[in-house]
Design a protein around this motif. Sequence first.
Motif, PDB file in Angstrom:
ATOM      1  N   GLY A  48      -5.788  97.131  57.590  1.00 54.01           N
ATOM      2  CA  GLY A  48      -5.802  97.618  56.215  1.00 54.01           C
ATOM      3  C   GLY A  48      -6.983  97.040  55.467  1.00 54.01           C
ATOM      4  N   ASN A  49      -7.200  97.523  54.277  1.00 54.66           N
ATOM      5  CA  ASN A  49      -8.320  97.036  53.479  1.00 54.66           C
ATOM      6  C   ASN A  49      -8.051  95.633  52.957  1.00 54.66           C
ATOM      7  OD1 ASN A  49      -9.585  99.443  53.909  1.00 54.66           O
ATOM      8  ND2 ASN A  49      -8.898 100.361  52.010  1.00 54.66           N
ATOM      9  N   ILE A  54       4.910  95.177  52.074  1.00 56.71           N
ATOM     10  CA  ILE A  54       5.729  95.966  52.995  1.00 56.71           C
ATOM     11  C   ILE A  54       7.195  95.620  52.808  1.00 56.71           C
ATOM     12  CG2 ILE A  54       3.898  96.216  54.702  1.00 56.71           C
ATOM     13  CD1 ILE A  54       5.295  93.987  56.320  1.00 56.71           C
ATOM     14  N   GLU A  55       8.049  96.580  53.131  1.00 59.70           N
ATOM     15  CA  GLU A  55       9.488  96.371  53.114  1.00 59.70           C
ATOM     16  C   GLU A  55      10.034  96.703  54.493  1.00 59.70           C
ATOM     17  OE1 GLU A  55      11.140  97.188  48.732  1.00 59.70           O
ATOM     18  OE2 GLU A  55      10.617  98.985  49.861  1.00 59.70           O
ATOM     19  N   GLU A  62      19.729  93.554  56.099  1.00 64.77           N
ATOM     20  CA  GLU A  62      19.178  93.058  54.842  1.00 64.77           C
ATOM     21  C   GLU A  62      17.722  93.490  54.706  1.00 64.77           C
ATOM     22  OE1 GLU A  62      19.866  88.866  54.340  1.00 64.77           O
ATOM     23  OE2 GLU A  62      21.797  89.018  55.356  1.00 64.77           O
ATOM     24  N   TRP A  63      17.337  93.864  53.484  1.00 68.46           N
ATOM     25  CA  TRP A  63      15.969  94.304  53.221  1.00 68.46           C
ATOM     26  C   TRP A  63      15.126  93.122  52.765  1.00 68.46           C
ATOM     27  CZ3 TRP A  63      13.720  98.801  54.385  1.00 68.46           C
ATOM     28  CH2 TRP A  63      14.558  99.840  54.766  1.00 68.46           C
ATOM     29  N   HIS A  64      13.864  93.122  53.212  1.00 70.51           N
ATOM     30  CA  HIS A  64      12.919  92.072  52.862  1.00 70.51           C
ATOM     31  C   HIS A  64      11.632  92.718  52.351  1.00 70.51           C
ATOM     32  CE1 HIS A  64      15.320  89.069  55.054  1.00 70.51           C
ATOM     33  NE2 HIS A  64      15.577  90.079  55.865  1.00 70.51           N
ATOM     34  N   THR A  65      10.990  92.050  51.414  1.00 69.42           N
ATOM     35  CA  THR A  65       9.696  92.478  50.895  1.00 69.42           C
ATOM     36  C   THR A  65       8.733  91.328  51.090  1.00 69.42           C
ATOM     37  OG1 THR A  65      10.767  93.857  49.226  1.00 69.42           O
ATOM     38  CG2 THR A  65       8.457  93.307  48.866  1.00 69.42           C
ATOM     39  N   GLU A  66       7.573  91.640  51.663  1.00 70.74           N
ATOM     40  CA  GLU A  66       6.566  90.591  51.838  1.00 70.74           C
ATOM     41  C   GLU A  66       5.172  91.193  51.834  1.00 70.74           C
ATOM     42  OE1 GLU A  66       6.313  89.763  56.564  1.00 70.74           O
ATOM     43  OE2 GLU A  66       8.126  89.045  55.599  1.00 70.74           O
ATOM     44  N   PHE A  67       4.195  90.331  51.674  1.00 73.36           N
ATOM     45  CA  PHE A  67       2.803  90.756  51.665  1.00 73.36           C
ATOM     46  C   PHE A  67       2.251  90.642  53.075  1.00 73.36           C
ATOM     47  CE2 PHE A  67      -1.764  89.898  51.301  1.00 73.36           C
ATOM     48  CZ  PHE A  67      -2.147  91.022  50.586  1.00 73.36           C
ATOM     49  N   SER A  68       1.617  91.698  53.551  1.00 72.64           N
ATOM     50  CA  SER A  68       0.941  91.691  54.842  1.00 72.64           C
ATOM     51  C   SER A  68      -0.559  91.661  54.582  1.00 72.64           C
ATOM     52  CB  SER A  68       1.306  92.945  55.649  1.00 72.64           C
ATOM     53  OG  SER A  68       0.559  92.988  56.842  1.00 72.64           O
ATOM     54  N   ALA A  69      -1.221  90.635  55.078  1.00 71.94           N
ATOM     55  CA  ALA A  69      -2.644  90.456  54.809  1.00 71.94           C
ATOM     56  C   ALA A  69      -3.529  91.451  55.557  1.00 71.94           C
ATOM     57  CB  ALA A  69      -3.063  89.036  55.168  1.00 71.94           C
ATOM     58  N   ALA A  70      -2.984  92.173  56.512  1.00 71.05           N
ATOM     59  CA  ALA A  70      -3.701  93.210  57.264  1.00 71.05           C
ATOM     60  C   ALA A  70      -4.776  92.655  58.184  1.00 71.05           C
ATOM     61  CB  ALA A  70      -4.298  94.258  56.323  1.00 71.05           C
ATOM     62  N   ASP A  71      -4.730  91.368  58.459  1.00 69.71           N
ATOM     63  CA  ASP A  71      -5.705  90.792  59.378  1.00 69.71           C
ATOM     64  C   ASP A  71      -5.043  90.210  60.628  1.00 69.71           C
ATOM     65  OD1 ASP A  71      -4.426  88.631  58.293  1.00 69.71           O
ATOM     66  OD2 ASP A  71      -6.251  87.574  57.701  1.00 69.71           O
ATOM     67  N   ASP A  72      -3.788  90.561  60.833  1.00 66.52           N
ATOM     68  CA  ASP A  72      -3.032  89.978  61.934  1.00 66.52           C
ATOM     69  C   ASP A  72      -2.351  91.052  62.793  1.00 66.52           C
ATOM     70  OD1 ASP A  72      -1.254  90.836  60.043  1.00 66.52           O
ATOM     71  OD2 ASP A  72      -0.029  89.024  60.069  1.00 66.52           O
TER      72      ASP A  72
END
Length: 80
Positions: A48-49, A54-55, A62-72
């Motif tokens: 990603g840019n 992401i969820e 259970e639902w989770h929300t977190e930030f994906s840095a898009a470099d992994d």
Amino acid sequence: MDRIHYRVVEHDGGWAYKLGDVFSESFPTHDAALARARQVARQQHVPGNAGAVIEYQDAKGEWHTEFSAADDRPEADVTG
């Protein structure tokens, strides 16, 4: 870097690709499921840019929300 493996298997009267214990939608033919699995695997390699929020739902529902840095992004392949 992580490595993930999609497998094409018979499922629900047709064919699906599977990652771990999770099935995709069903496809009428093995070739159709294989083509889609290969497309999904290729998309794992597209970074990603600047990342994204992401969820996802875990095994307990259970639902989770977190930030994906898009470099992994993982390495992905398809079998079956």
